[in-house]
Write a protein that holds these residues in place. Structure first.
Motif, PDB file in Angstrom:
ATOM      1  N   ASP A   1       0.711  -1.186   0.044  1.00 36.58           N
ATOM      2  CA  ASP A   1       0.055   0.046  -0.168  1.00 36.58           C
ATOM      3  C   ASP A   1       0.713   1.240  -0.036  1.00 36.58           C
ATOM      4  O   ASP A   1       0.516   2.291  -0.575  1.00 36.58           O
ATOM      5  N   SER A   2       1.974   1.087   0.670  1.00 35.66           N
ATOM      6  CA  SER A   2       2.817   2.452   0.511  1.00 35.66           C
ATOM      7  C   SER A   2       3.310   2.752  -0.729  1.00 35.66           C
ATOM      8  O   SER A   2       3.472   3.556  -1.299  1.00 35.66           O
ATOM      9  N   LYS A   3       3.682   1.774  -1.632  1.00 31.38           N
ATOM     10  CA  LYS A   3       4.145   1.560  -3.097  1.00 31.38           C
ATOM     11  C   LYS A   3       3.004   2.331  -3.828  1.00 31.38           C
ATOM     12  O   LYS A   3       3.390   3.048  -4.710  1.00 31.38           O
ATOM     13  N   VAL A   4       1.803   1.858  -3.650  1.00 36.07           N
ATOM     14  CA  VAL A   4       0.720   2.435  -4.288  1.00 36.07           C
ATOM     15  C   VAL A   4       0.632   4.234  -4.234  1.00 36.07           C
ATOM     16  O   VAL A   4       0.303   4.799  -5.207  1.00 36.07           O
ATOM     17  N   VAL A   5       0.898   4.251  -3.012  1.00 33.70           N
ATOM     18  CA  VAL A   5       0.946   5.723  -2.495  1.00 33.70           C
ATOM     19  C   VAL A   5       2.147   6.632  -3.163  1.00 33.70           C
ATOM     20  O   VAL A   5       2.033   7.496  -3.784  1.00 33.70           O
ATOM     21  N   PHE A   6       3.405   5.973  -3.117  1.00 26.43           N
ATOM     22  CA  PHE A   6       4.477   6.734  -3.632  1.00 26.43           C
ATOM     23  C   PHE A   6       4.429   6.619  -4.931  1.00 26.43           C
ATOM     24  O   PHE A   6       4.756   7.607  -5.754  1.00 26.43           O
ATOM     25  N   GLU A   7       3.799   5.713  -5.852  1.00 23.73           N
ATOM     26  CA  GLU A   7       3.573   5.761  -7.337  1.00 23.73           C
ATOM     27  C   GLU A   7       2.788   6.970  -7.603  1.00 23.73           C
ATOM     28  O   GLU A   7       2.837   7.445  -8.675  1.00 23.73           O
TER      29      GLU A   7
ATOM     30  N   GLY B   1      -4.317   2.051   0.909  1.00 28.76           N
ATOM     31  CA  GLY B   1      -3.522   2.534  -0.096  1.00 28.76           C
ATOM     32  C   GLY B   1      -4.131   2.957  -1.207  1.00 28.76           C
ATOM     33  O   GLY B   1      -4.103   4.249  -1.946  1.00 28.76           O
ATOM     34  N   ILE B   2      -5.577   2.265  -1.628  1.00 24.42           N
ATOM     35  CA  ILE B   2      -6.166   2.743  -2.999  1.00 24.42           C
ATOM     36  C   ILE B   2      -6.996   4.025  -2.620  1.00 24.42           C
ATOM     37  O   ILE B   2      -6.884   4.813  -3.499  1.00 24.42           O
TER      38      ILE B   2
END
Length: 209
Positions: free
Chosen positions: A49-55, A104-105
């Protein structure tokens, strides 16, 4: 001379607990990090979920819907590539990588909405998400690594070059961008801080899920 980032930091510190930062003022309702019992599954949810936000943050500043966002391209603080490497490592270790979950979504969708219509609020989230990861986020990473990863340091907690210099460079850019704002816009940015904490904390709590 003090800039607007000092105001942003002061508001953020009021929302930190003493467990999160020495200058924190808020009482914690969650157990302190030292008392956490994280699981690999929960930690993977957090990383995904962190990756989703960083992306999302990286995509917004790259496409620069608003001209000021372009200032924040290639700051050296970007984390999605590092998270991809970390998730690949977990996969090689035999773990299955979960799909992104609601925290994250939902946060990603909110950031995209702000980026289109509300630059001061978006910049608030940009500042708090990156700077929190470089501070309290590293403490969380270290504690979790001690408990479940045999102290392995993940790529997401490594930066190219001197982290304090990278952060200082972004502070200068933030002060520059906000110097063109009215006082109302600055206040609006500061008022968004609490929301940024709520969204981030929902993602952090995945570690204990």
């Amino acid at each position: 001379m003090k800039g607007f980032v000092d105001e942003m930091r002061a508001v953020a510190m009021k929302l930190h607990t003493k467990d999160q930062a020495r200058e924190g003022e808020k009482e914690s309702v969650d157990p302190p990090i030292a008392a956490w019992n994280p699981s690999v599954d929960g930690y993977l949810k957090f990383l995904v979920d962190s990756k989703v936000v960083f992306e999302t943050l990286e995509s917004i500043v790259t496409t620069a819907l608003h001209p000021s966002y372009g200032e924040f391209k290639n700051t050296g603080l970007e984390r999605s590539e590092q998270l991809s490497k970390d998730l690949e490592w977990f996969k090689e270790e035999g773990h299955s990588i979960p799909e992104p979950s609601k925290p994250g979504i939902v946060y990603s969708g909110y950031l995209q909405q702000l980026a289109e219509n509300d630059p001061p609020a978006f910049i608030c989230h940009f500042y708090n998400f990156y700077f929190a990861h470089s501070a309290g986020g590293r403490i969380i990473g270290r504690k979790v690594a001690e408990k479940i990863l045999n102290k392995k340091q993940l790529e997401v907690y490594k930066w190219e070059g001197c982290l304090s210099q990278l952060l200082q460079s972004v502070r200068i850019k933030l002060n520059h961008v906000s110097s063109g704002w009215s006082r109302e816009e600055k206040n609006h940015c500061l008022e968004e801080t609490e929301k940024s904490f709520v969204y981030s904390e929902d993602i952090i709590r995945l570690i204990l899920s």
